[in-house]
Design an enzyme around this catalytic site. Structure first.
Site, PDB file in Angstrom:
ATOM      1  N   ASP A 205       1.119  -1.008   0.415  1.00 54.73           N
ATOM      2  CA  ASP A 205       0.484  -0.650   0.493  1.00 54.73           C
ATOM      3  C   ASP A 205       0.860   1.364   0.252  1.00 54.73           C
ATOM      4  OD1 ASP A 205      -2.786  -1.234   0.099  1.00 54.73           O
ATOM      5  OD2 ASP A 205      -2.867  -0.144   1.374  1.00 54.73           O
ATOM      6  N   ASP A 207       0.794   4.381   1.317  1.00 63.19           N
ATOM      7  CA  ASP A 207      -1.036   4.987   2.244  1.00 63.19           C
ATOM      8  C   ASP A 207       0.001   4.672   3.292  1.00 63.19           C
ATOM      9  OD1 ASP A 207      -1.681   2.737   2.414  1.00 63.19           O
ATOM     10  OD2 ASP A 207      -3.470   3.950   3.806  1.00 63.19           O
ATOM     11  N   PRO A 228      -3.021  -5.847  12.082  1.00 62.08           N
ATOM     12  CA  PRO A 228      -2.828  -5.152  13.096  1.00 62.08           C
ATOM     13  C   PRO A 228      -3.584  -4.894  14.039  1.00 62.08           C
ATOM     14  CG  PRO A 228      -2.499  -3.896  11.690  1.00 62.08           C
ATOM     15  CD  PRO A 228      -2.254  -4.766  10.653  1.00 62.08           C
ATOM     16  N   GLU A 297      -8.791  -7.433  -0.059  1.00 63.87           N
ATOM     17  CA  GLU A 297      -8.107  -8.563   0.882  1.00 63.87           C
ATOM     18  C   GLU A 297      -9.204  -9.676   1.209  1.00 63.87           C
ATOM     19  OE1 GLU A 297      -6.933  -5.955   4.561  1.00 63.87           O
ATOM     20  OE2 GLU A 297      -9.142  -6.330   5.025  1.00 63.87           O
TER      21      GLU A 297
HETATM   22  N1  UDP Z   1      -5.246   3.484  -4.066  1.00 63.90           N
HETATM   23  C1  UDP Z   1      -5.132   4.649  -4.614  1.00 63.90           C
HETATM   24  N2  UDP Z   1      -5.698   5.656  -5.050  1.00 63.90           N
HETATM   25  C2  UDP Z   1      -7.586   5.398  -4.472  1.00 63.90           C
HETATM   26  C3  UDP Z   1      -7.478   4.265  -3.006  1.00 63.90           C
HETATM   27  C4  UDP Z   1      -6.534   3.386  -3.102  1.00 63.90           C
HETATM   28  O1  UDP Z   1      -4.183   4.934  -5.246  1.00 63.90           O
HETATM   29  O2  UDP Z   1      -7.870   6.605  -4.404  1.00 63.90           O
HETATM   30  C5  UDP Z   1      -4.411   2.842  -4.005  1.00 63.90           C
HETATM   31  C6  UDP Z   1      -3.475   2.979  -2.721  1.00 63.90           C
HETATM   32  O3  UDP Z   1      -1.996   2.304  -2.653  1.00 63.90           O
HETATM   33  C7  UDP Z   1      -3.989   2.182  -0.971  1.00 63.90           C
HETATM   34  C8  UDP Z   1      -4.440   0.552  -1.782  1.00 63.90           C
HETATM   35  O4  UDP Z   1      -4.854   1.008  -3.210  1.00 63.90           O
HETATM   36  O5  UDP Z   1      -2.792   2.187  -0.457  1.00 63.90           O
HETATM   37  C9  UDP Z   1      -5.534   0.224  -0.872  1.00 63.90           C
HETATM   38  O6  UDP Z   1      -6.421   1.178  -0.828  1.00 63.90           O
HETATM   39  P1  UDP Z   1      -6.182   1.825   1.146  1.00 63.90           P
HETATM   40  O7  UDP Z   1      -5.342   1.963   1.602  1.00 63.90           O
HETATM   41  O8  UDP Z   1      -7.500   3.509   0.833  1.00 63.90           O
HETATM   42  O9  UDP Z   1      -7.043   1.081   2.266  1.00 63.90           O
HETATM   43  P2  UDP Z   1      -6.618   0.812   2.992  1.00 63.90           P
HETATM   44  O10 UDP Z   1      -5.714   0.742   3.678  1.00 63.90           O
HETATM   45  O11 UDP Z   1      -7.153   2.534   4.354  1.00 63.90           O
HETATM   46  O12 UDP Z   1      -7.340  -0.378   3.881  1.00 63.90           O
HETATM   47 MN    MN Z   2      -4.113   1.366   3.118  1.00 70.97          MN
END
Ligand code: UDP
Ligand code: MN
Length: 348
Positions: A205, A207, A228, A297
């Site tokens: 990911d 983020d 986690p 997931e």
């Molecule tokens: N992602 C992206 N743009 C978006 C939504 C998701 O590039 O508008 C990609 C990004 O790599 C992100 C991953 O998809 O880390 C998973 O989504 P997100 O991190 O929002 O999910 P979470 O970790 O919150 O479940």
């Molecule tokens: Mn994420």
């Protein structure tokens, strides 16, 4: 011809016949053996994608010195092996110096995929900068960035042997689709890079950021990371897909752990099979108007339930910045950053 001569000729002829039969038999067997070998090579997915796997052959260089491993002392606060005998990686269960010295001479190369679509491009700089500091430092690393904003990909200085490739992908107005389509795009990437001599791939990911070492201890055939948020919970609380109509369904009383979609990996051909299967199931569900609870997931969790990972990474490998550290977490290696969903996702 006298009787003696007849006898000699008969013996000679019989011997020749015997030798002939023996020769035919041996060459036949040999052909059979080499046929089998060739067949194996042509048939095995690993030979096709990845000619020599290092995973099960760990050669240590001579004279490498490290702390004597103990057979009676070690981590007792956590479980470090699954019921199918795969290691669960926690700080204190491995020796990084030893592992690096085993993998270094093998000249392995590691790919990583990261998606930064729409506003998620804002996370990319920190991700790349911290990867440079902690992710397989000293090894060959190739990061593949998938984005709809290639011009906004930040310039991050990378060490020799490390490179970055940008792939353009369409944007979408549904985050669920962006997240789930990763499986398809990773599958395609693996198919395109079959001949690049890449050994392992990790899908991460964007983020998120690295805080500590993520290296050779994480290598394995099929590698999953424990989420986690649920690792102390009973399996009945895991957010698996619970509708039997979905191909991501996990029945009550089933499932080992809850794994995260934000980090997984392994050998190229293993991840290829995983992404291909998850993509196929996700699309087949979509045709029947069903979307699993947590998209890819959920499909990943179903896959890992049936196809046991050969290495499991503890939540040190994907923590969450907003969570305080539990006592068993001695180090946080990688974690999700705090984000405002309403601000960054295309749909709420
Ligand atoms: N992602 C992206 N743009 C978006 C939504 C998701 O590039 O508008 C990609 C990004 O790599 C992100 C991953 O998809 O880390 C998973 O989504 P997100 O991190 O929002 O999910 P979470 O970790 O919150 O479940
Ligand atoms: Mn994420």
């Amino acid at each position: 011809m006298n009787l003696l001569n007849v006898k000699v000729v008969t013996v000679v002829l019989l011997s020749a016949l015997l030798l002939g039969v023996l020769y035919c038999y041996i060459s036949q067997t040999h052909r059979f053996v080499s046929f089998q070998l060739q067949d194996l090579k042509a048939d095995s997915r690993s030979a096709e994608v990845h000619p020599d796997s290092h995973e099960f052959h760990l050669v240590a260089p001579e004279h490498v010195r490290y702390k004597q491993p103990s057979i009676t002392q070690g981590r007792t606060d956590v479980v470090s092996v699954t019921p199918w005998l795969a290691p669960i990686v926690w700080e204190g269960t491995f020796n990084p110096v030893l592992l690096d010295s085993i993998y270094k001479p093998q000249n392995i190369s590691i790919a990583a995929t990261v998606f930064a679509v729409g506003k998620y491009i804002m996370f990319l700089k920190n991700f790349l900068e911290t990867a440079e500091q902690h992710f397989f430092v000293g090894f060959k690393v190739h990061i593949y960035v998938f984005t709809d904003r290639p011009k906004e990909v930040p310039q991050v200085k990378m060490a020799t042997d490390r490179q970055l490739t940008v792939h353009s992908v369409p944007s979408s107005n549904r985050w669920q689709e962006i997240s789930a389509r990763r499986m398809e795009l990773i599958q395609m990437l693996i198919e395109e890079t079959v001949h690049s001599n890449t050994d392992y791939i990790f899908c991460l990911d964007v983020d998120s950021q690295f805080h500590g070492r993520w290296g050779t201890e994480s290598l394995g055939g099929l590698v999953a990371v424990i989420h986690p948020g649920y690792y102390r919970d009973d399996r009945s609380r895991f957010p698996y897909e619970r509708r039997p109509q979905s191909r991501a369904y996990v029945a009550p009383g089933e499932g080992d752990f809850y794994y995260c979609g934000g980090a997984f990996g392994g050998l190229m051909h293993e991840v290829h099979l995983l992404t291909k299967t998850c993509r196929f199931n996700f699309e087949a569900d979509a045709k029947e108007n069903i979307e699993a609870a947590w998209q890819e997931e959920s499909h990943l969790n179903r896959y890992m339930w049936l196809n046991k990972p050969s290495k499991v990474l503890s939540p040190e490998y994907l923590w969450q910045d907003f969570k305080s550290r539990n006592p068993e977490i001695h180090i946080i290696r990688f974690s999700g950053v705090v984000k405002n969903y309403a601000e960054i996702r295309p749909n709420a």
